[in-house]
Motif scaffolding. Structure first.
Motif, mmCIF file in Angstrom:
data_model
loop_
_atom_site.group_PDB
_atom_site.id
_atom_site.type_symbol
_atom_site.label_atom_id
_atom_site.label_comp_id
_atom_site.label_asym_id
_atom_site.label_seq_id
_atom_site.Cartn_x
_atom_site.Cartn_y
_atom_site.Cartn_z
ATOM 1 N N ASP A 55 -0.589 -1.957 8.308
ATOM 2 C CA ASP A 55 -0.427 -2.323 6.899
ATOM 3 C C ASP A 55 1.022 -2.284 6.449
ATOM 4 O O ASP A 55 1.449 -3.101 5.636
ATOM 5 C CB ASP A 55 -1.221 -1.367 6.000
ATOM 6 C CG ASP A 55 -2.713 -1.566 6.082
ATOM 7 O OD1 ASP A 55 -3.157 -2.641 6.529
ATOM 8 O OD2 ASP A 55 -3.447 -0.619 5.717
ATOM 9 N N SER A 102 -1.080 4.472 -0.073
ATOM 10 C CA SER A 102 -1.977 5.537 0.380
ATOM 11 C C SER A 102 -3.117 4.929 1.200
ATOM 12 O O SER A 102 -3.446 3.751 1.050
ATOM 13 C CB SER A 102 -2.529 6.332 -0.804
ATOM 14 O OG SER A 102 -3.392 5.534 -1.575
ATOM 15 N N TRP A 103 -3.712 5.763 2.062
ATOM 16 C CA TRP A 103 -4.765 5.322 2.967
ATOM 17 C C TRP A 103 -5.919 6.324 2.943
ATOM 18 O O TRP A 103 -6.127 7.088 3.890
ATOM 19 C CB TRP A 103 -4.209 5.177 4.389
ATOM 20 C CG TRP A 103 -3.315 3.996 4.529
ATOM 21 C CD1 TRP A 103 -3.656 2.771 5.008
ATOM 22 C CD2 TRP A 103 -1.938 3.906 4.169
ATOM 23 N NE1 TRP A 103 -2.577 1.913 4.959
ATOM 24 C CE2 TRP A 103 -1.503 2.600 4.446
ATOM 25 C CE3 TRP A 103 -1.021 4.798 3.623
ATOM 26 C CZ2 TRP A 103 -0.208 2.175 4.203
ATOM 27 C CZ3 TRP A 103 0.263 4.374 3.372
ATOM 28 C CH2 TRP A 103 0.664 3.075 3.663
ATOM 29 N N ARG A 146 0.832 -1.200 0.000
ATOM 30 C CA ARG A 146 0.000 0.000 0.000
ATOM 31 C C ARG A 146 0.867 1.249 0.000
ATOM 32 O O ARG A 146 1.919 1.289 0.626
ATOM 33 C CB ARG A 146 -0.892 0.019 1.237
ATOM 34 C CG ARG A 146 -1.937 -1.074 1.182
ATOM 35 C CD ARG A 146 -3.039 -0.848 2.132
ATOM 36 N NE ARG A 146 -3.767 0.370 1.788
ATOM 37 C CZ ARG A 146 -4.792 0.816 2.489
ATOM 38 N NH1 ARG A 146 -5.183 0.160 3.550
ATOM 39 N NH2 ARG A 146 -5.407 1.909 2.134
ATOM 40 N N THR A 193 -5.448 12.510 2.447
ATOM 41 C CA THR A 193 -5.060 11.104 2.351
ATOM 42 C C THR A 193 -3.574 10.946 2.658
ATOM 43 O O THR A 193 -2.736 11.554 1.986
ATOM 44 C CB THR A 193 -5.349 10.567 0.925
ATOM 45 O OG1 THR A 193 -6.750 10.669 0.686
ATOM 46 C CG2 THR A 193 -4.916 9.113 0.788
ATOM 47 N N GLU A 250 -8.969 5.873 3.422
ATOM 48 C CA GLU A 250 -9.934 5.610 4.491
ATOM 49 C C GLU A 250 -9.543 6.250 5.819
ATOM 50 O O GLU A 250 -10.338 6.300 6.756
ATOM 51 C CB GLU A 250 -10.141 4.099 4.682
ATOM 52 C CG GLU A 250 -8.964 3.361 5.283
ATOM 53 C CD GLU A 250 -7.901 2.912 4.279
ATOM 54 O OE1 GLU A 250 -7.117 2.023 4.639
ATOM 55 O OE2 GLU A 250 -7.848 3.448 3.151
ATOM 56 N N ALA A 251 -8.323 6.778 5.919
ATOM 57 C CA ALA A 251 -7.867 7.431 7.144
ATOM 58 C C ALA A 251 -8.390 8.859 7.277
ATOM 59 O O ALA A 251 -8.394 9.412 8.376
ATOM 60 C CB ALA A 251 -6.345 7.441 7.203
ATOM 61 N N ILE A 285 -2.009 2.572 9.536
ATOM 62 C CA ILE A 285 -0.886 2.586 8.595
ATOM 63 C C ILE A 285 0.209 1.631 9.048
ATOM 64 O O ILE A 285 0.717 0.833 8.254
ATOM 65 C CB ILE A 285 -0.338 4.023 8.426
ATOM 66 C CG1 ILE A 285 -1.385 4.886 7.717
ATOM 67 C CG2 ILE A 285 0.989 4.023 7.676
ATOM 68 C CD1 ILE A 285 -1.145 6.375 7.820
#
Length: 78
Positions: free
Chosen positions: A35, A16-17, A14, A74, A19-20, A32
């Motif tokens: 992951d 980028s996040w 991953r 993000t 959903e954060a 983070i």
């Protein structure tokens, strides 16, 4: 502004996040690190526009938060 993405680095790939966004900073950092335990998390406050993260770093994720400690953009590797 584009950022380089790493494929297949660490346990996950991953970079980028999205959903954060809207989460508290601590929750986002935990997500983070779960992951991508191979990256460090850096925090920048939204109200500090002159503070720059420095050079791109493939082992860092930047979290940008508001004054209440809520993620507003993000988080991405770099």
């Amino acid at each position: 502004m584009g950022r380089a993405e790493l494929a297949g680095v660490g346990r996950g790939s991953r970079s980028s996040w999205p959903e954060a966004v809207g989460l508290p900073v601590a929750t986002a950092a935990h997500l983070i690190n779960g992951d991508r335990p191979d990256v460090a998390v850096a925090l920048i406050m939204e109200r500090e526009p002159n503070r720059q993260p420095g050079r791109p770093d493939p082992r860092r994720v930047i979290i940008i938060s508001d004054a209440a400690g809520i993620v507003v953009k993000t988080p991405v590797v770099g």
